[in-house]
Design an enzyme around this catalytic site. Sequence first.
Site, PDB file in Angstrom:
ATOM      1  N   THR A   1       0.826  -1.207   0.000  1.00 28.63           N
ATOM      2  CA  THR A   1       0.000   0.000   0.000  1.00 28.63           C
ATOM      3  C   THR A   1       0.860   1.257   0.000  1.00 28.63           C
ATOM      4  OG1 THR A   1      -1.780  -1.167   1.118  1.00 28.63           O
ATOM      5  CG2 THR A   1      -1.790   1.210   1.318  1.00 28.63           C
TER       6      THR A   1
ATOM      7  N   THR B   1       1.644  -4.342   4.276  1.00 21.72           N
ATOM      8  CA  THR B   1       1.502  -4.600   5.718  1.00 21.72           C
ATOM      9  C   THR B   1       0.962  -5.990   6.021  1.00 21.72           C
ATOM     10  OG1 THR B   1      -0.696  -3.584   5.719  1.00 21.72           O
ATOM     11  CG2 THR B   1       1.172  -2.179   6.296  1.00 21.72           C
ATOM     12  N   ASP B   2       0.258  -6.616   5.058  1.00 23.92           N
ATOM     13  CA  ASP B   2      -0.409  -7.882   5.388  1.00 23.92           C
ATOM     14  C   ASP B   2       0.559  -8.941   5.909  1.00 23.92           C
ATOM     15  OD1 ASP B   2      -2.857  -6.910   4.829  1.00 23.92           O
ATOM     16  OD2 ASP B   2      -3.252  -8.139   3.050  1.00 23.92           O
TER      17      ASP B   2
ATOM     18  N   LYS C   1       0.579  -7.753  12.833  1.00 18.48           N
ATOM     19  CA  LYS C   1      -0.510  -6.865  12.422  1.00 18.48           C
ATOM     20  C   LYS C   1      -1.753  -7.280  13.204  1.00 18.48           C
ATOM     21  CE  LYS C   1      -2.801  -4.950   8.316  1.00 18.48           C
ATOM     22  NZ  LYS C   1      -3.010  -5.034   6.862  1.00 18.48           N
TER      23      LYS C   1
END
Lengths: 622, 431
Positions: free
Chosen positions: B100, B176-177, B255
Amino acid sequence: MSEDHEMMCGIEIHQQLDTRKLFCACESRLCDDGVGAYFRKLRPIAGEIETVDRAALAQAQKDTGFIYQCAPGATCLVDLDEEPPHGPDAEALETSLIFSELVNASVVDEIHFMRKIVVDGSNTSGYQRTALIASDGHIEVNGRRIGILSVCLEEDAARKVEDTGSLVTYRLDRLGIPLIEVATAPDMRTPEEVLEVAARLGTLLRATKRVKRGIGTIREDLNISIPGGARTEIKGAQELRLLPDYVRNEVNRQRMLLRIRDILSERGTGPAPLETADVTALFEDCGSKVIRSAVKDGGRVVAVRLPGFGGVLNGDDGALRLGAEMAQHARTKGVKGIFHSDELPGYGIGGEHVDRLRGFLGMTGDTDAFAICASDGKRAVDALTAAVNRANAALIGVPEETRDPLPDGTTRYSRPLPGAARMYPETDVMPIGITQERLESIRDELPELPEAVEKRLCAEHGINAQQARQLIRSGYDGLFVAIVAEHGMAAIAATTLLNTFSELEAEGEDPSAFTDTQLSGLFGMLKDDAFSKEAIPAILKEMTKGVDADQAVAALGLETVGDDEAAAVIAAIVDERADFVREKGMAAVGPLMGPVMGALRGRIDGKQANDLLVKEIRRLIG
Amino acid sequence: MTYSESILKLLSSISADTGDVLSVVSRGRSYRGTLMPHHDLSSPDVLIIKLGSGYNVGVRIYGDSTAEVVGKHAAEAVTEATAECVQGLPRVAVIGAGGTISSRMDRVTGTVRPMLSASAVAAAAPEVSRIACIEARSLFSLFSDSMDSGHWQELARAAAAAMDGGAEGIVILHGTDTMGYTAAALSFMLQGASCPVVLVGAQRSSDRPSSDAPSNLTAAVRFCVDGGRKGVFVVMHDTLGDDSFAVHLGTRVRKMHTSRRDAFRSSDSMPVAHIDADGRITYNDCMSEPAREPELKDAMEKRTLLLQAYPGMDPAVFEDAVMGSRGVVIAGFGMGHTGTAMIPLVKKACDAGITVVIASQCLGGTTDLTMYETGRALLQAGAVPAGDMLPETAYVKLMWALANHDGAEEVGRIMQTPLAGEMSDRRTADV
């Protein structure tokens, strides 16, 4: 007024809807208190068409930080830009379709929400989500056809609660409340027509029965131009009655600017150079408080030359006011103001300083002008640069810009007109197809048009057409019908909602803040003879403190008195004036009604008082 | 999905290309605007037009609809901004992996894709070039859900090359996943790193004015320059505000939220440090990396599984997968338990030389397989407790251990030996 026909005006109305928020399940209501403080920055980004929007840039140059406050029940992670938007609220979407049909606009086959870049912090995301619902409609006002360019469904912005210049605090309760934005074609030709069209659109919006009412729930933008002038947008007017004033003043302002252009052109004035000079030393012994305090705080006095601009900054007995326009631009750079040569000597700056400055700047011509600014050095230079740019724009004519409406019917420069490059697709919200079947079923069940409501009110409730029209225009027709259905008393209800409410407004109260339940309670008590109708204004005034009718009645000591108690009060009045009564006989009734009503006002109605008085007088004179 | 056959035919009959200005008439309504690409979730028989006002609208096209090109699209030269290198400032390598943080809307597909170069991302945060000399390089442009151990290896090699080239810090722009997995992988692959390796991402794409990319990147570069630490870290928002950042140890971070800016949390340890809006760094510990020889060990065993225990877990469903692997991490219940039905399969696997590691799906706290009967049975079956390692970290470590060490016994020993701060004997009350 014939000159007024040389103007064009279009209106944009933003009306809040009485549904959930547009992109989350929060309630759409405002809260008195804010909770939390989240700091954010926004950065301008290149739009879809790879050009950075000029309005966005002007905003970003201010380099401001933002603080966001939440409001329990009315904000969530979506408002904080911490969760993607949900699908648009079904009821809000339906309302926008109904309204589109009411203004005869063509609904698009598939709705695509867009991001409209706004980096003033009023949207946590840095953009407002908005979609074109319908276009190409029209309404009729006083026999004239007014085009409807577009009906959009969008989210309202956050509320500014504090602004220190470098840090702006917003409350997120208003962010995301659905708005219908309806834009007309520039078809209005007089200031009065602008008011009529705005009122008509307001009435049609309220016909959907799903709009909020009250202060701040409807806002108007005006787009005004005159031949040879330019489009100016007056953004966020809230008072309908001021619209004609804004239009009239803007037309005059554009005419003034065209006159200035002609004067400058005749003189052969060219663009003023963007060169500033530090002239702090020339003002060391100056008596001006503004200059002294700025220099004391470490600021500088900066000057610019404006060759050929003399007399138009402030001239012809105040009819030419380019200086005021320049000052408004300068203030957007964070200074309190500027001084220019058309207003000097003055403001504590003496002729000697003016001459010294003219000499220093090498000003020789009769029409040479200057402007000075005393502030933080960089800020003063930025402010004067903005002022010179504004002066130079006057050579061309009227610049396109956005202006803020002021409560006195005038406006003030706020920022350049935003360009079209500031929209790009909202990839987080899916396209919504609208079928012909759906539109047909909406058309089959369109709400009653205002004209039909007017006829119905007259026929069913015996009020006159004038009253009916006013009830509809003020948005109280639904409330009126509800009260009358429950309690009867149509005439009293109409008088209360029209006359008493407008008296309250004149006293600075907001009668739209009364809830339907509060008002129903009031009329219920009246029906039960808990007080007399004469007491309604006083009770409503008390109710503006946020209390219900019964509490207001108790607080005012207005409970009606029984016949026995009233008779006792009246008997005492009659006995006190026994000689007078014996002398006048039954003719004493008239003169004694005054003292009787004085003692019992609001607690007994007039007829009842009269009957009791007659009885007591008979008792006395036998 | 793209435009329907009939729309494509109509467009080709008038030689219309995306970006051209069209005049479209359909069922008595006419629209004029720029032809936009088809939207994935738009109806195939709807043409998307960007009107002069900037709004996109969908126009349903019928057999009798007409369209005409009224203006051809002039290709604009799109120049991407690039990061500067001011000589004399500390050299920081910025390696782009996508995510992202590297994403913007793609005008061709209408979707958000990681298409920005590492240099363009850095250029969007002008503060960065005042702190460090940025040497940007795009390695790949992927959403992190598509990354695997092969990508971790490429990143480790690129980081090692940058270190050899004298970089004083390395920043990796990452989705980020799976950033937690990559951070753990690099922690084991780059033990003894000679400079900080900081993974940074964004929860809001870089094409949004509210993107957290510029502020996260600035904090990451700040930590590279002023942090004085070596090792692998993740830097992201610590709160919802743009004025507070957390530095997490690469093996301890996970996360924990799908969308919030402060989604990343350290587990069983405080974040290494906090960075405020002015770039001030405050440490939460006094740990210093023991001096070690830098060593790139990037082999990974792909035949490794990560399973989550659940009530009623049926061993028959997993038998083939487990027996076909070289190692399994089970995120167990509580102290590290599975249903008793799973125990025979665990034993069968361990007997076959497959390493079975038991972590806890509680995420906080350590495993203890000695306390209850099920735990003891798992231990007796040959399972290895993960201690307070996060299940994902245990999984990545197991891939690494299987590839770099021989024999189930040695792998089991490595799994219980702290290598990169991933596990500890102490857990304090403040985390």
